[in-house]
Design an enzyme around this catalytic site. Structure first.
Site, PDB file in Angstrom:
ATOM      1  N   LYS A 239       0.842  -1.196   0.000  1.00 41.24           N
ATOM      2  CA  LYS A 239       0.000   0.000   0.000  1.00 41.24           C
ATOM      3  C   LYS A 239       0.877   1.246   0.000  1.00 41.24           C
ATOM      4  CE  LYS A 239      -2.049   2.437   3.242  1.00 41.24           C
ATOM      5  NZ  LYS A 239      -1.902   3.733   2.583  1.00 41.24           N
TER       6      LYS A 239
ATOM      7  N   GLY B 270       7.041   5.123   7.932  1.00 39.66           N
ATOM      8  CA  GLY B 270       6.114   6.235   8.145  1.00 39.66           C
ATOM      9  C   GLY B 270       6.368   6.872   9.492  1.00 39.66           C
ATOM     10  N   SER B 271       5.332   7.462  10.043  1.00 38.08           N
ATOM     11  CA  SER B 271       5.501   8.224  11.277  1.00 38.08           C
ATOM     12  C   SER B 271       5.650   7.298  12.480  1.00 38.08           C
ATOM     13  CB  SER B 271       4.284   9.124  11.479  1.00 38.08           C
ATOM     14  OG  SER B 271       3.120   8.324  11.578  1.00 38.08           O
TER      15      SER B 271
ATOM     16  N   GLU C 229       9.401  16.108  15.407  1.00 38.89           N
ATOM     17  CA  GLU C 229       9.723  16.104  13.981  1.00 38.89           C
ATOM     18  C   GLU C 229       8.784  17.076  13.256  1.00 38.89           C
ATOM     19  OE1 GLU C 229       8.617  12.595  11.684  1.00 38.89           O
ATOM     20  OE2 GLU C 229      10.550  12.673  10.676  1.00 38.89           O
TER      21      GLU C 229
ATOM     22  N   CYS D 293      13.224  11.822   5.748  1.00 38.84           N
ATOM     23  CA  CYS D 293      13.408  11.398   7.149  1.00 38.84           C
ATOM     24  C   CYS D 293      14.856  11.606   7.594  1.00 38.84           C
ATOM     25  CB  CYS D 293      13.006   9.945   7.304  1.00 38.84           C
ATOM     26  SG  CYS D 293      13.878   8.875   6.152  1.00 38.84           S
TER      27      CYS D 293
ATOM     28  N   GLU E 214      10.413   1.617  10.051  1.00 38.16           N
ATOM     29  CA  GLU E 214      11.308   2.753   9.739  1.00 38.16           C
ATOM     30  C   GLU E 214      10.507   4.013  10.023  1.00 38.16           C
ATOM     31  OE1 GLU E 214      14.399   2.474   8.933  1.00 38.16           O
ATOM     32  OE2 GLU E 214      14.418   0.313   8.608  1.00 38.16           O
TER      33      GLU E 214
HETATM   34  P1  NAD Z   1       2.182   8.076   8.099  1.00 34.98           P
HETATM   35  O1  NAD Z   1       2.598   7.262   9.256  1.00 34.98           O
HETATM   36  O2  NAD Z   1       1.059   9.000   8.247  1.00 34.98           O
HETATM   37  O3  NAD Z   1       1.786   7.120   6.873  1.00 34.98           O
HETATM   38  C1  NAD Z   1       2.696   6.189   6.319  1.00 34.98           C
HETATM   39  C2  NAD Z   1       1.915   5.073   5.671  1.00 34.98           C
HETATM   40  O4  NAD Z   1       1.253   4.330   6.689  1.00 34.98           O
HETATM   41  C3  NAD Z   1       0.823   5.537   4.717  1.00 34.98           C
HETATM   42  O5  NAD Z   1       0.738   4.625   3.641  1.00 34.98           O
HETATM   43  C4  NAD Z   1      -0.422   5.468   5.589  1.00 34.98           C
HETATM   44  O6  NAD Z   1      -1.607   5.308   4.853  1.00 34.98           O
HETATM   45  C5  NAD Z   1      -0.127   4.248   6.426  1.00 34.98           C
HETATM   46  N1  NAD Z   1      -0.801   4.173   7.716  1.00 34.98           N
HETATM   47  C6  NAD Z   1      -1.102   5.191   8.561  1.00 34.98           C
HETATM   48  N2  NAD Z   1      -1.724   4.705   9.664  1.00 34.98           N
HETATM   49  C7  NAD Z   1      -1.788   3.356   9.509  1.00 34.98           C
HETATM   50  C8  NAD Z   1      -2.317   2.303  10.295  1.00 34.98           C
HETATM   51  N3  NAD Z   1      -2.914   2.516  11.466  1.00 34.98           N
HETATM   52  N4  NAD Z   1      -2.217   1.044   9.829  1.00 34.98           N
HETATM   53  C9  NAD Z   1      -1.611   0.783   8.666  1.00 34.98           C
HETATM   54  N5  NAD Z   1      -1.121   1.742   7.865  1.00 34.98           N
HETATM   55  C10 NAD Z   1      -1.197   3.010   8.289  1.00 34.98           C
HETATM   56  O7  NAD Z   1       3.500   8.798   7.600  1.00 34.98           O
HETATM   57  P2  NAD Z   1       3.637   9.863   6.421  1.00 34.98           P
HETATM   58  O8  NAD Z   1       3.093  11.155   6.910  1.00 34.98           O
HETATM   59  O9  NAD Z   1       3.126   9.275   5.157  1.00 34.98           O
HETATM   60  O10 NAD Z   1       5.222   9.955   6.264  1.00 34.98           O
HETATM   61  C11 NAD Z   1       6.025  10.819   6.978  1.00 34.98           C
HETATM   62  C12 NAD Z   1       6.710  10.101   8.102  1.00 34.98           C
HETATM   63  O11 NAD Z   1       7.457   9.001   7.601  1.00 34.98           O
HETATM   64  C13 NAD Z   1       7.712  10.963   8.835  1.00 34.98           C
HETATM   65  O12 NAD Z   1       7.582  10.741  10.202  1.00 34.98           O
HETATM   66  C14 NAD Z   1       9.056  10.454   8.342  1.00 34.98           C
HETATM   67  O13 NAD Z   1      10.137  10.664   9.199  1.00 34.98           O
HETATM   68  C15 NAD Z   1       8.764   9.009   8.163  1.00 34.98           C
HETATM   69  N6  NAD Z   1       9.722   8.402   7.255  1.00 34.98           N
HETATM   70  C16 NAD Z   1      10.653   7.565   7.779  1.00 34.98           C
HETATM   71  C17 NAD Z   1      11.603   6.982   6.941  1.00 34.98           C
HETATM   72  C18 NAD Z   1      12.653   6.054   7.471  1.00 34.98           C
HETATM   73  O14 NAD Z   1      13.299   5.402   6.674  1.00 34.98           O
HETATM   74  N7  NAD Z   1      12.836   5.950   8.760  1.00 34.98           N
HETATM   75  C19 NAD Z   1      11.578   7.272   5.579  1.00 34.98           C
HETATM   76  C20 NAD Z   1      10.615   8.150   5.096  1.00 34.98           C
HETATM   77  C21 NAD Z   1       9.678   8.706   5.951  1.00 34.98           C
END
Ligand code: NAD
Length: 498
Positions: free
Chosen positions: A191, A244-245, A402, A300, A266
């Site tokens: 996804k 993600g976050s 962040e 990130c 991550e």
């Molecule tokens: P997010 O957590 O809002 O979403 C990331 C993904 O997770 C999306 O596809 C979203 O639809 C999905 N998601 C959200 N809640 C979920 C749940 N309860 N169950 C399953 N899937 C769910 O993050 P974002 O706003 O898209 O991305 C930004 C964040 O990602 C920042 O915090 C950034 O630091 C982090 N990030 C980390 C890395 C790394 O390698 N550590 C790389 C890129 C981004």
């Protein structure tokens, strides 16, 4: 030269058009969401709705899991050479269709076109090529117990796995998960972020064209609470690789851990960029501008907390602010724009709130801090000036949370110990940069900073074989190289008595 000519003549340009309504990719077919629900997709540079994407739910996930389960027995025993061939073909098709993917990525994410062309899409093909070849060299261990027994380890594909990725590097991070999962012999339910779904949709056409068997990769669109939750909750999805976050990562862990799903997380970062007086000034300056503001600071790995040795602080501040002011914020399609749009209205509002908080916390805005109003087609887009803030202390929200936008803070330090203390003073531990010509100090600080990734006198220099990931609240596990192939396999030890 002749060979180059031949290759370009043979390039397979596909008809990668983006329809108004995107579809899910399940069992090799492009399908509407079973529940019939769609959500809006936006172009952040114009603020306009650019299309609709499926809001998938548990019914779509169920169909995808069934397709993946059907495909698994054959894919898991497909000879490595064959897996290599199809994954390598995907990489080639991404290269051959670079321009269509570049445009789609920029329209969806708001990043400058040149950045999509130079970084995002080439890295997506590199991910496939890297793991296509990687699986051909992936060896397992054997442990001999003198003349008593021999142990050997099998690393077998897990089955159906889930890959969930964010919006900041859409195709880049999506493929970073999918490629090792497929190479290791798993079938995948993937996804992309609902905020940047388009290149993942186009990837479905590419993998079909490359000859990936139906059901081996299934791509579902939709929000975290609907599509994402249904993937992580499905009992047949045995492992989850998530980027993600930190907030969503904690939620995912709370669902996956009690049922013992394998998890790779991550998460967020608040990375220090530590600058000592003996650094190579020009290189440090140039790279610090990139590590602060590349992709509008939405990486990130960006160094959002700049820590500068007191003796060079004023000089650094002056020159850094001057260079930041020169970054042109503009239409992402314009090759002269150094900074594009912020990915969504919601994120734009969040970044502006963080700037307001910094002011309330006593921060001084040295430059930026404002919304950018562009003329013409971008008049309603979401643009923010690159912003440099001085002042709030290390414990302020500004230096703890962040922001994930074009915003950095400056802090000064007197000693190496103080630099280290500041560097480690957050809940995060993803990445850090260290600028010094003193090799002993570089090694000392590199070992002591609590981050999974340390760059000395550079930033974002990536060798895909190295372990990638964070400690503390920045994640669990590592991606990259053998780490990824190990994550996507179950190790089984077989002990044979001699
Ligand atoms: P997010 O957590 O809002 O979403 C990331 C993904 O997770 C999306 O596809 C979203 O639809 C999905 N998601 C959200 N809640 C979920 C749940 N309860 N169950 C399953 N899937 C769910 O993050 P974002 O706003 O898209 O991305 C930004 C964040 O990602 C920042 O915090 C950034 O630091 C982090 N990030 C980390 C890395 C790394 O390698 N550590 C790389 C890129 C981004």
């Amino acid at each position: 030269m002749e060979e180059e000519q031949d290759q370009s003549n043979n390039a397979q340009i596909m008809n990668l058009e983006v329809p108004y309504h995107l579809e899910n990719f399940i069992g090799g077919e492009l399908l509407a969401p079973r529940g019939g629900k769609y959500i809006d997709n936006y172009n952040p540079a114009t603020g306009e709705v650019s299309g609709k994407i499926p809001e998938s739910d548990a019914q779509d996930v169920e169909a995808a899991v069934q397709a993946a389960q059907q495909a698994f027995p054959a894919w898991s025993v497909t000879p490595l050479e064959k897996r290599f061939t199809v994954l390598n073909r995907i990489a080639t098709l991404i290269d051959e269709n670079l321009e269509a993917l570049v445009l789609a990525e920029t329209n969806d994410n708001g990043k400058p076109l040149w950045l999509s062309r130079r970084v995002d899409i080439p890295r997506a093909s590199a991910n496939f090529r890297f793991f296509a070849t990687g699986i051909m060299h992936f060896a397992t261990e054997s442990h001999q117990m003198e003349d008593k027994a021999i142990n050997y380890t099998l690393r077998q594909p897990i089955g159906v796995v889930g890959c969930i990725s964010p919006w900041n590097l859409p195709l880049y991070l999506f493929t970073w998960k999918i490629a090792p999962a497929l190479a290791a012999g798993n079938c995948v339910i993937a996804k992309p972020s609902e905020i940047t779904p388009v290149t993942a949709y186009l990837l479905a056409h590419i993998v079909r064209e490359a000859g990936l068997p139906d059901g081996v990769l299934n791509i579902l669109h939709g929000t975290g609470p609907s599509a994402g939750e249904a993937i992580i909750q499905h009992p047949a999805v045995k492992a989850i690789s998530f980027t993600g976050s930190t907030r969503a990562g904690a939620r995912i862990a709370s669902v996956a851990a009690p049922v013992f799903k394998k998890l790779s997380l991550e998460l967020g970062g608040k990375n220090p960029n530590i600058i000592f007086a003996d650094c190579n000034w020009e290189k440090m300056m140039r790279t610090s501008i990139q590590s602060s503001f590349s992709n509008q600071g939405q990486i990130c790995l960006c160094g959002s907390r700049i820590l500068v040795e007191a003796s060079i602080y004023e000089r650094f501040k002056k020159e850094f602010v001057e260079r930041t002011r020169q970054l042109t914020v503009g239409d992402p399609l314009d090759e002269h724009s150094r900074q594009g749009a912020i990915v969504s209205k919601m994120h734009f509002d969040k970044v502006m709130r963080c700037i307001a908080t910094a002011k309330q916390e006593g921060g001084i805005i040295l430059c930026g801090g404002n919304v950018v109003q562009l003329p013409g087609r971008c008049a309603n887009g979401w643009f923010i000036e690159p912003t440099v803030i001085e002042g709030p202390g290390p414990d302020s929200m500004t230096n703890q949370e962040e922001i994930f936008g074009p915003v950095v803070t400056l802090q000064s330090f007197q000693t190496e110990e103080e630099a280290l203390q500041l560097a480690n003073a957050t809940q995060y531990g993803l990445a850090a940069s260290i600028w010094t010509q003193d090799i002993s100090r570089a090694h000392r600080i590199g070992a002591a900073v609590q981050s999974g990734i340390i760059w000395v006198n550079c930033w974002l220099l990536r060798d895909l074989r190295t372990p990638f990931g964070g400690m503390k609240n920045s994640g669990v596990g590592r991606e990259g190289g053998w780490e990824a192939l190990r994550f996507f396999t179950e190790a089984k030890n077989i002990c044979v008595e001699l």
